[in-house]
Scaffold this motif. Structure first.
Motif, mmCIF file in Angstrom:
data_model
loop_
_atom_site.group_PDB
_atom_site.id
_atom_site.type_symbol
_atom_site.label_atom_id
_atom_site.label_comp_id
_atom_site.label_asym_id
_atom_site.label_seq_id
_atom_site.Cartn_x
_atom_site.Cartn_y
_atom_site.Cartn_z
ATOM 1 N N GLY A 1 0.800 -1.221 0.000
ATOM 2 C CA GLY A 1 0.000 0.000 0.000
ATOM 3 C C GLY A 1 0.824 1.258 0.000
ATOM 4 N N ASP A 2 2.083 1.159 0.387
ATOM 5 C CA ASP A 2 2.980 2.310 0.325
ATOM 6 C C ASP A 2 3.374 2.536 -1.135
ATOM 7 N N PRO A 3 3.181 3.744 -1.681
ATOM 8 C CA PRO A 3 3.506 3.967 -3.104
ATOM 9 C C PRO A 3 4.977 3.737 -3.422
ATOM 10 N N ARG A 4 5.839 3.842 -2.406
ATOM 11 C CA ARG A 4 7.263 3.624 -2.658
ATOM 12 C C ARG A 4 7.589 2.168 -2.953
ATOM 13 N N LEU A 5 6.673 1.259 -2.575
ATOM 14 C CA LEU A 5 6.887 -0.144 -2.914
ATOM 15 C C LEU A 5 6.904 -0.329 -4.423
ATOM 16 N N GLU A 6 6.044 0.408 -5.121
ATOM 17 C CA GLU A 6 6.040 0.335 -6.583
ATOM 18 C C GLU A 6 7.347 0.879 -7.148
ATOM 19 N N TRP A 7 7.947 1.886 -6.497
ATOM 20 C CA TRP A 7 9.237 2.406 -6.960
ATOM 21 C C TRP A 7 10.280 1.294 -6.948
ATOM 22 N N ALA A 8 10.353 0.588 -5.808
ATOM 23 C CA ALA A 8 11.358 -0.478 -5.682
ATOM 24 C C ALA A 8 11.102 -1.591 -6.699
ATOM 25 N N GLN A 9 9.842 -1.982 -6.866
ATOM 26 C CA GLN A 9 9.534 -3.055 -7.804
ATOM 27 C C GLN A 9 9.820 -2.632 -9.249
ATOM 28 N N SER A 10 9.574 -1.372 -9.555
ATOM 29 C CA SER A 10 9.857 -0.886 -10.915
ATOM 30 C C SER A 10 11.355 -0.888 -11.177
ATOM 31 N N TRP A 11 12.132 -0.442 -10.196
ATOM 32 C CA TRP A 11 13.586 -0.456 -10.389
ATOM 33 C C TRP A 11 14.098 -1.893 -10.506
ATOM 34 N N GLU A 12 13.519 -2.803 -9.747
ATOM 35 C CA GLU A 12 13.934 -4.204 -9.840
ATOM 36 C C GLU A 12 13.616 -4.784 -11.213
ATOM 37 N N ARG A 13 12.507 -4.379 -11.797
ATOM 38 C CA ARG A 13 12.186 -4.843 -13.145
ATOM 39 C C ARG A 13 13.270 -4.387 -14.118
ATOM 40 N N ARG A 14 13.695 -3.141 -13.986
ATOM 41 C CA ARG A 14 14.762 -2.629 -14.835
ATOM 42 C C ARG A 14 16.088 -3.308 -14.526
ATOM 43 N N PHE A 15 16.329 -3.604 -13.253
ATOM 44 C CA PHE A 15 17.534 -4.337 -12.849
ATOM 45 C C PHE A 15 17.623 -5.678 -13.576
ATOM 46 N N LEU A 16 16.516 -6.397 -13.637
ATOM 47 C CA LEU A 16 16.510 -7.701 -14.311
ATOM 48 C C LEU A 16 16.789 -7.544 -15.804
ATOM 49 N N GLN A 17 16.245 -6.500 -16.410
ATOM 50 C CA GLN A 17 16.497 -6.288 -17.836
ATOM 51 C C GLN A 17 17.971 -5.987 -18.094
ATOM 52 N N VAL A 18 18.573 -5.128 -17.281
ATOM 53 C CA VAL A 18 19.977 -4.762 -17.472
ATOM 54 C C VAL A 18 20.884 -5.977 -17.271
ATOM 55 N N VAL A 19 20.601 -6.774 -16.247
ATOM 56 C CA VAL A 19 21.460 -7.933 -15.976
ATOM 57 C C VAL A 19 21.285 -8.992 -17.063
ATOM 58 N N ARG A 20 20.079 -9.143 -17.604
ATOM 59 C CA ARG A 20 19.892 -10.079 -18.722
ATOM 60 C C ARG A 20 20.715 -9.632 -19.934
ATOM 61 N N ASP A 21 20.733 -8.331 -20.198
ATOM 62 C CA ASP A 21 21.565 -7.828 -21.291
ATOM 63 C C ASP A 21 23.039 -8.109 -21.014
ATOM 64 N N PHE A 22 23.460 -7.917 -19.780
ATOM 65 C CA PHE A 22 24.844 -8.209 -19.399
ATOM 66 C C PHE A 22 25.145 -9.693 -19.565
ATOM 67 N N GLN A 23 24.184 -10.533 -19.221
ATOM 68 C CA GLN A 23 24.367 -11.979 -19.368
ATOM 69 C C GLN A 23 24.529 -12.361 -20.827
ATOM 70 N N ARG A 24 23.704 -11.786 -21.696
ATOM 71 C CA ARG A 24 23.828 -12.091 -23.130
ATOM 72 C C ARG A 24 25.146 -11.564 -23.699
ATOM 73 N N GLN A 25 25.569 -10.414 -23.228
ATOM 74 C CA GLN A 25 26.785 -9.800 -23.759
ATOM 75 C C GLN A 25 28.033 -10.579 -23.377
ATOM 76 N N HIS A 26 28.061 -11.141 -22.163
ATOM 77 C CA HIS A 26 29.270 -11.810 -21.664
ATOM 78 C C HIS A 26 29.061 -13.310 -21.498
ATOM 79 N N GLY A 27 27.998 -13.835 -22.106
ATOM 80 C CA GLY A 27 27.684 -15.246 -21.918
ATOM 81 C C GLY A 27 28.756 -16.198 -22.414
ATOM 82 N N ARG A 28 29.567 -15.775 -23.384
ATOM 83 C CA ARG A 28 30.599 -16.675 -23.911
ATOM 84 C C ARG A 28 31.714 -16.933 -22.898
ATOM 85 N N ASN A 29 32.056 -15.908 -22.119
ATOM 86 C CA ASN A 29 33.203 -16.017 -21.226
ATOM 87 C C ASN A 29 32.824 -16.171 -19.762
#
Length: 1217
Positions: free
Chosen positions: A573-601
């Motif tokens: 119910g705290d609106p800041r909870l959505e802030w944290a969840q939104s940033w975490e969604r972006r965190f997962l996207q960035v790390v997936r890109d990092f995983q694809r970029q460096h997946g060979r090594n």
């Protein structure tokens, strides 16, 4: 100060005189030009091989407080080799160390005496030899000392070191010696290494180089030098009458004899064999023997037809009850068949009305709400914690490894040769820096707030919680040893270490920091800090994984780099909870890109706090087509199986498409109506209800459909009987059996709702209502559909009658021995396997096979070196400010031997029993050290506009006065006045004991300063399985109960006061403390109404009812045995399955038992044959289609029915919490 010009090298002539009463140096001669970075500005002494000076006045007074051992008696003259300025600088140096060591008075005094003798002893020249000096330009002829030798007896140095070796740092749970031994840390520190670090001019504190020479007894250096061998206090001794010995936590010699906990009881054995196995074999042997004897005694006798005999009262009452049911159902069936359309309209309206309640449905996906009862102890403790300290932090973590990548051997000029793993390479560290820079700069859109959210909006910033920048965010990573700065990672410098020269780079700095993470400056020419960018330390056991042991060489061989982002958490119910969840969604996207970029090594695994809930939603959506396919298959099966086919051209007429569709709609309608009604009553639902209850009701409803329709097909219309009367007669014959099963199952599930687990309770309530609605809709809507279908088909009357009677009249009474022996064997084998079933649910089993979380859990279990933090929380009603109250909590000198922190520390000595690895941090201990007048932490303005206000340690205002004038416990008024200052004081080099960041959220106070709650954080050892998590909870609660009993004995303590342990996983694993007992009670309660309803509806037939009860119990027992064979653990999901198994077993058993009880055949074997042929075939046909859902709703995942992962606790991998 004036510059110093380098003059000459080591020479024995610099201290030509070595005798008592003569100095080696005196006074101050500026700063050392060879020290580029000094954390505490200090001056070097002047060469002066002259007699010691008389101490008097201010110098003597200061000497009494700093070096009392050097003060002679009142009748003797005190001489010293230090000036007032040197003594002031010595007081500052002793104060800095005293803040860390003061909790152990003997250690603090011994350490201070080292410097007192070095700098002020009147016999200084006896054990000091100056080896290098430089001209001091400000005073002609003066020479500044740049390096000297100190000669100690090894006994003296080792005794002083031993007194300090065990002193703890309450804020970290580690050892103070780890901050005073440089690259060796606490594990490899020795007296020689300890002193060498004190004398290293590169450590940021020493103004010049000191060469410590430790000489064993009998060894003399010559040239008149006499090694210093001053008195030393053991850590278990009090330095003075007004001081205490060191506590047990700081001094092993002060500990009472520690009785190790008793070993767990050995497994039950009889001789060399498993005791349970032997008992089960004996039970089987006894039962088999009894059965075989009974068979032999009755061999050769044939069962004859039962002779009419007098019927008892119960039998007559049973017959009357059965006839009454038949008359009622005959009338009802005839009435429905007469007005089928009206009945259908009423059924549809009633179902639709109840289903309309679904608009108010609340779907619960929060694991806490699903598996932990609101009134449970864990939930209440969680609510208490969150109310006073806020919710647990949110963890987002990345684990990077480099499988197959070769390491290297690095030869350091300063630190020696070390092995580096393949993942500890510069390109990997730079890739990790790139990832963290991207995450620091990224933003995420929060739709509810209508704004972009950045890391500083949601991160945990312990040292700047009000207005944090990105640099203030608590990010744990190995690159934080370089403050996440690529330029510092690239630094190199020329290093001279004696005669050796070479280049130092990031390898050297890393090697130093992993063993001295609290250092503000390394000892290399790089002169970099080890502290993270946000101002706190990064402990190597958090940032690195997969290493062996705890030494420095093992840290550099770590196989995994662990990056942990800790975010603030908020209540629902705290609106800041959505802030944290939104940033975490972006965190997962960035790390997936990092995983694809460096997946060979590189191998990159990751998770966010929201990951588990995301996976639940993803897999639930993927399961929808599977559910639809399962229902379609069941629909086709029922349509084809119910038909009676005479010719291909009549397939469409004779198939039962309408009845199949109607049966499916009845099941769905019953499920939706039950969920709608409960939603109207305010009860939430869950995914496990949506995914399991429809199939459970289908399993029950399909049997009834087949029994009714096939009985209607077999029992043809009698002469003169109308279509409606025909349907009523058939319904009268099968409805009592259907009522028996439905009522038994509904009551069974209603009793299952007594469970304390919300998910089990709502499932049981929904299932009970759905089964009841299903029976009502079958008796109304489905009977009406059969009537309409019968009109459509227009089958000619004159069907076959009942099953032929009279078979089996010469059959033997006893069934074939092999079959009974097989059932007995299976039951006894299942009884043995019952004790082999594990209790719990590992997180890996709760995820689909294609989830990225599985790789993360695998890496976590393989590499993580520390467990989750565990808080020991005190409730209100305890007086911390009283001396007795303080002593019962703290662990420094003068504290009780059985205090809270002492008890926890002793528990960490046995981690296999307590599951605790690191002792608790203690704000009380650090508060007492912060008050120490030898330091510069607690001061206040004694006059001026800020009179009475706090004066920080960084202030040079001479108007600041110490809070306490001598070392003592604060009064209650002082405690309440100074504690808020301590909690908001930012730690720094002048005062490392400030409480901001470490303790500002550890104490909850009201407006009057009364402590409402406080917490003390320890760390668990790494826990891998749910069984270990459950055992850790049980052990922590037992430890907290022991502490509670101790603290309640403190005068003034509220009798309701208690201490309880808390960590985020407890609300999920508490269920496993009671799930076995609760399951046994629930299943036993489910069997009771099954027996009672069977007894009543079977005409009070006790033997048939007992047979039903025994058969269902054996089904349950065999099911649990199969769980053991297949490695399926017992948990709340399994309990739901077992409750459902009772319901389905009732469906199988009760129909056949009812048919047997009401059969008119003359013998029991003949009745059993008829019941199996007539009713067994219908039940078998109905349940064949129900198996379509067994593997259909899991989506290919290894989950239980419904694939609900909500029983899986969210990962808490970050000890930074």
């Amino acid at each position: 100060s004036a510059p110093i010009r380098c003059h000459l090298g080591a020479s024995p002539s610099l201290t030509p005189t070595h005798q008592a009463g003569v100095c080696a140096f005196y006074g101050e001669c500026g700063t050392n030009p060879e020290v580029n970075v000094s954390l505490v500005p200090s001056k070097v002494p002047c060469l002066s091989n002259t007699p010691a000076r008389v101490a008097s006045g201010a110098l003597l007074a200061l000497l009494r407080s700093v070096c009392p051992e050097l003060v002679r008696g009142d009748n003797d003259t005190t001489r010293v080799c230090c000036s007032y300025g040197q003594l002031v600088a010595l007081r500052l140096s002793v104060g800095l160390s005293g803040a860390v060591l003061a909790r152990c008075p003997a250690c603090a005094r011994n350490f201070a005496n080292l410097y007192c003798h070095n700098i002020c002893s009147p016999d200084q020249s006896l054990f000091t030899n100056v080896t290098r000096v430089a001209d001091y330009a400000l005073v002609p002829g003066a020479r500044a000392v740049l390096e000297y030798q100190l000669f100690y007896r090894a006994r003296f140095a080792e005794a002083a070191f031993a007194s300090c070796q065990g002193v703890r740092l309450p804020a970290t749970g580690g050892y103070a010696i780890a901050t005073m031994c440089g690259r060796y840390g606490a594990q490899l520190c020795t007296a020689q290494r300890w002193l060498d670090f004190q004398g290293d001019k590169n450590n940021g504190l020493a103004p010049l180089q000191i060469d410590f020479q430790l000489l064993p007894n009998g060894s003399e250096p010559g040239q008149g030098i006499a090694p210093l061998d001053a008195p030393v206090w053991g850590c278990d001794q009090a330095p003075s009458a007004d001081q205490e010995p060191c506590s047990c936590q700081d001094c092993a010699r002060a500990c009472p004899p520690v009785v190790p906990p008793s070993d767990p009881p050995p497994p039950f054995r009889l001789g060399e064999a498993d005791g349970v196995l032997v008992i089960c074999i004996l039970i089987f042997a006894v039962l088999a023997l009894v059965f075989l004897v009974a068979v032999l005694c009755r061999r050769g006798t044939a069962e004859v037809a039962q002779k009419p005999r007098g019927r008892g009262c119960s039998e007559r009452a049973g017959d009357a009850w059965h006839r009454a049911l038949e008359r009622a159902f005959r009338w009802w069936g005839t009435a429905v068949a007469t007005h089928p359309v009206a009945v259908l309209v009423v059924a549809v309206l009633a179902t639709g009305g109840l289903s309309a309640g679904l608009v108010t449905l609340r779907l619960t996906t929060d694991p806490v709400e699903l598996w932990s009862a609101p009134g449970s102890r864990a939930r209440q403790e969680k609510a208490f914690h969150d109310r006073h300290f806020g919710p647990f932090l949110r963890t987002n973590q990345v684990i990077v490894t480099a499988p197959g990548r070769p390491g290297l051997t690095y030869d350091s000029v300063v630190l020696g040769t070390k092995n580096f793993s393949g993942v500890l390479a510069e390109d990997v560290l730079r890739a990790l820096l790139e990832l963290q820079d991207t995450l620091a700069a990224t933003t995420a859109w929060a739709p509810g707030a209508g704004r972009n959210v950045s890391l500083q909006d949601v991160c945990y910033a312990p040292l700047n919680p009000t207005e944090p920048s990105v640099g203030d965010c608590a990010v744990s990573s190995v690159t934080q040893y370089f403050q996440n700065n690529g330029s510092r990672l690239a630094l190199t410098a020329l290093q001279e270490d004696g005669k050796d020269k070479g280049i130092v780079d990031w390898h050297d700095h890393l090697m130093y920091c992993v063993n001295s993470p609290l250092s503000f400056k390394d000892i290399t020419a790089l002169q970099l800090s080890c502290m993270a960018a946000y101002g706190g330390p990064v402990f190597p056991y958090i940032a690195l994984g997969g290493y062996r042991g705890t030494g420095d060489s093992e840290y550099t061989e770590a196989e995994a780099l662990i990056v942990t982002y800790s975010l603030n958490n908020f209540e629902a119910g705290d609106p800041r909870l959505e802030w944290a969840q939104s940033w975490e969604r972006r965190f997962l996207q960035v790390v997936r890109d990092f995983q694809r970029q460096h997946g060979r090594n590189l191998s990159v695994t990751f998770m966010a706090e929201r990951s588990l809930e995301d996976e639940i939603n993803r897999t639930s959506g993927e399961d929808i087509p599977v559910f639809a396919t399962s229902y379609l298959v069941v629909f086709v099966y029922i349509a084809l199986a119910l038909g009676e086919y005479t010719a291909w051209r009549r397939v469409l007429v004779e198939s039962k498409v309408t009845l199949a569709l109607g049966g499916i709609l009845v099941v769905l309608g019953a499920t939706l109506a039950s969920m709608g009604l409960l939603a109207l009553l305010g009860l939430p639902s869950s995914l496990i209800i949506i995914e399991v209850v429809p199939f459970l009701v289908l399993a029950v409803g399909a049997d009834n459909i087949f029994i009714f329709v096939q009985e209607f097909q077999v029992r043809g219309r009698e002469p003169g009987e109308t279509r409606e009367q025909h349907l009523g007669r058939v319904l009268a014959q099968v409805a009592p059996s259907m009522l028996l099963c439905s009522l038994s199952e509904a009551v069974c599930f209603l009793l299952g709702a007594l469970s304390s687990m919300p998910a089990v309770r709502t499932f049981a309530l929904t299932a009970a209502l759905a089964i009841a609605f299903d029976f009502v809709l079958q008796m109304s809507g489905f009977v009406a559909l059969v009537a309409l279908d019968n009109r459509r088909q227009e089958v000619a009357p004159g069907g076959t009658g009942g099953a032929p009677g009279g078979r089996g009249e010469g059959a033997r009474r006893a069934p074939p021995p092999p079959q009974v022996l097989l059932f007995l064997f299976l039951a006894c084998a299942a009884l043995f396997l019952l004790f082999q079933v594990s209790v719990g649910l590992d997180q890996e089993l709760a995820l689909p096979e294609d989830s990225y979380m599985l790789q993360y859990f695998s890496a976590l279990n393989q590499y993580l070196a520390v467990g989750v933090p565990t808080y020991f929380i005190t409730t209100g009603g305890y007086n911390f400010s009283s001396a007795n109250g303080t002593n019962a909590i703290c662990s420094s000198a003068g504290c009780d031997a059985d205090s809270l922190t002492q008890t926890i520390q002793l528990a960490t000595l046995f981690p296999n029993v307590s599951y605790l690895a690191i002792p608790a941090t203690s704000w009380v201990d650090d508060f007492l050290d912060w008050l120490n007048p030898m330091g510069h932490c607690c001061r206040f303005h004694q006059s001026g506009p800020d009179e009475g206000e706090f004066c920080p340690s960084t202030s040079s205002d001479l108007n600041c006065q110490q809070c306490l004038q001598w070392m003592r416990r604060p009064t209650a008024e002082e405690f309440q006045r100074f504690l808020p200052w301590f909690l908001q004081d930012r730690p720094n080099l002048q005062c490392a004991k400030g409480g901001l960041g470490a303790y500002d959220t550890a104490v909850s106070m009201d407006a009057n300063g009364t402590i409402l709650a406080s917490r003390f954080m320890a760390y668990q050892r790494p826990l891998r399985t749910s069984q270990e998590f459950t055992a850790a909870l049980r052990a922590a609660r037992a430890l907290a109960e022991r502490i509670t009993h101790t603290l309640r004995r403190v005068p003034g303590t509220d009798p309701a006061f208690r201490v309880f342990p808390y960590t985020v996983t407890y609300v999920y694993y508490e269920q496993y403390l009671t799930v076995v007992y609760e399951g046994l009670v629930m299943l036993a309660l489910c069997l009771v109404p099954t027996f009672a309803v069977s007894f009543l509806l079977l005409g009070m037939d006790l033997r048939s009812s007992l047979a039903t009860l025994l058969t269902i119990a054996m089904v349950l027992l065999d099911t649990v045995g199969c769980m053991a064979l297949w490695g399926v653990p017992y948990n709340a999901v399994a309990l739901i399955n077992l409750v459902a198994a009772v319901g389905i077993s009732v469906e199988f058993v009760s129909h056949i038992t009812c048919a047997f009880a009401h059969s008119r055949q003359p013998t029991r074997v003949a009745r059993a044959t008829e019941a199996t042929v007539t009713m067994g075939s219908k039940v078998g046909t109905g349940d064949t289609g129900d198996t379509c859902w067994d593997g259909g709703d899991t989506g290919g995942s290894p989950r239980g029915p419904g694939g609900d992962t909500a029983g899986c606790p969210p990962l808490v991998a970050s000890p930074c919490r």
